[in-house]
Motif scaffolding. Sequence first.
Motif, PDB file in Angstrom:
ATOM      1  N   PHE A  15       0.820  -1.206   0.000  1.00 50.17           N
ATOM      2  CA  PHE A  15       0.000   0.000   0.000  1.00 50.17           C
ATOM      3  C   PHE A  15       0.858   1.262   0.000  1.00 50.17           C
ATOM      4  N   LEU A  18       1.808   2.165  -3.711  1.00 54.41           N
ATOM      5  CA  LEU A  18       0.753   2.458  -4.674  1.00 54.41           C
ATOM      6  C   LEU A  18       0.832   3.925  -5.103  1.00 54.41           C
ATOM      7  N   ILE A  20      -0.332   7.626  -5.999  1.00 56.79           N
ATOM      8  CA  ILE A  20      -1.405   8.503  -5.533  1.00 56.79           C
ATOM      9  C   ILE A  20      -1.941   9.253  -6.746  1.00 56.79           C
ATOM     10  N   THR A  21      -3.197   8.994  -7.101  1.00 52.53           N
ATOM     11  CA  THR A  21      -3.783   9.626  -8.279  1.00 52.53           C
ATOM     12  C   THR A  21      -4.732  10.763  -7.918  1.00 52.53           C
ATOM     13  N   ASP A  22      -5.334  10.710  -6.747  1.00 47.88           N
ATOM     14  CA  ASP A  22      -6.232  11.776  -6.311  1.00 47.88           C
ATOM     15  C   ASP A  22      -6.310  11.785  -4.789  1.00 47.88           C
ATOM     16  N   ARG A  24      -8.757  11.016  -2.831  1.00 49.55           N
ATOM     17  CA  ARG A  24      -9.429   9.834  -2.275  1.00 49.55           C
ATOM     18  C   ARG A  24      -8.440   8.678  -2.119  1.00 49.55           C
ATOM     19  N   THR A  25      -7.588   8.493  -3.102  1.00 50.87           N
ATOM     20  CA  THR A  25      -6.574   7.441  -3.024  1.00 50.87           C
ATOM     21  C   THR A  25      -5.582   7.731  -1.908  1.00 50.87           C
ATOM     22  N   MET A  28      -7.223   6.830   1.377  1.00 49.66           N
ATOM     23  CA  MET A  28      -7.306   5.376   1.510  1.00 49.66           C
ATOM     24  C   MET A  28      -5.941   4.803   1.855  1.00 49.66           C
ATOM     25  N   LYS A  29      -4.919   5.269   1.155  1.00 47.67           N
ATOM     26  CA  LYS A  29      -3.566   4.769   1.379  1.00 47.67           C
ATOM     27  C   LYS A  29      -3.101   5.088   2.799  1.00 47.67           C
TER      28      LYS A  29
END
Length: 51
Positions: A15, A18, A20-22, A24-25, A28-29
């Motif tokens: 995790f 991963l 980070i695209t936005d 929200r991500t 979550m991360k």
Amino acid sequence: MYVLYGVLIVAMIFFFVLPITDARTARMKLSVVSSLGILLAVSVVVPRLMH
């Protein structure tokens, strides 16, 4: 017990890397990595307190 530690560490690393695209991500991360970190800390401390 070492298998549990290994699985938790691998999940945290997964995790952590991963992309980070936005926002929200990112939330979550952050929540998953912090939850897994707390779980790892508890799984290390609790067995030592029981002895």
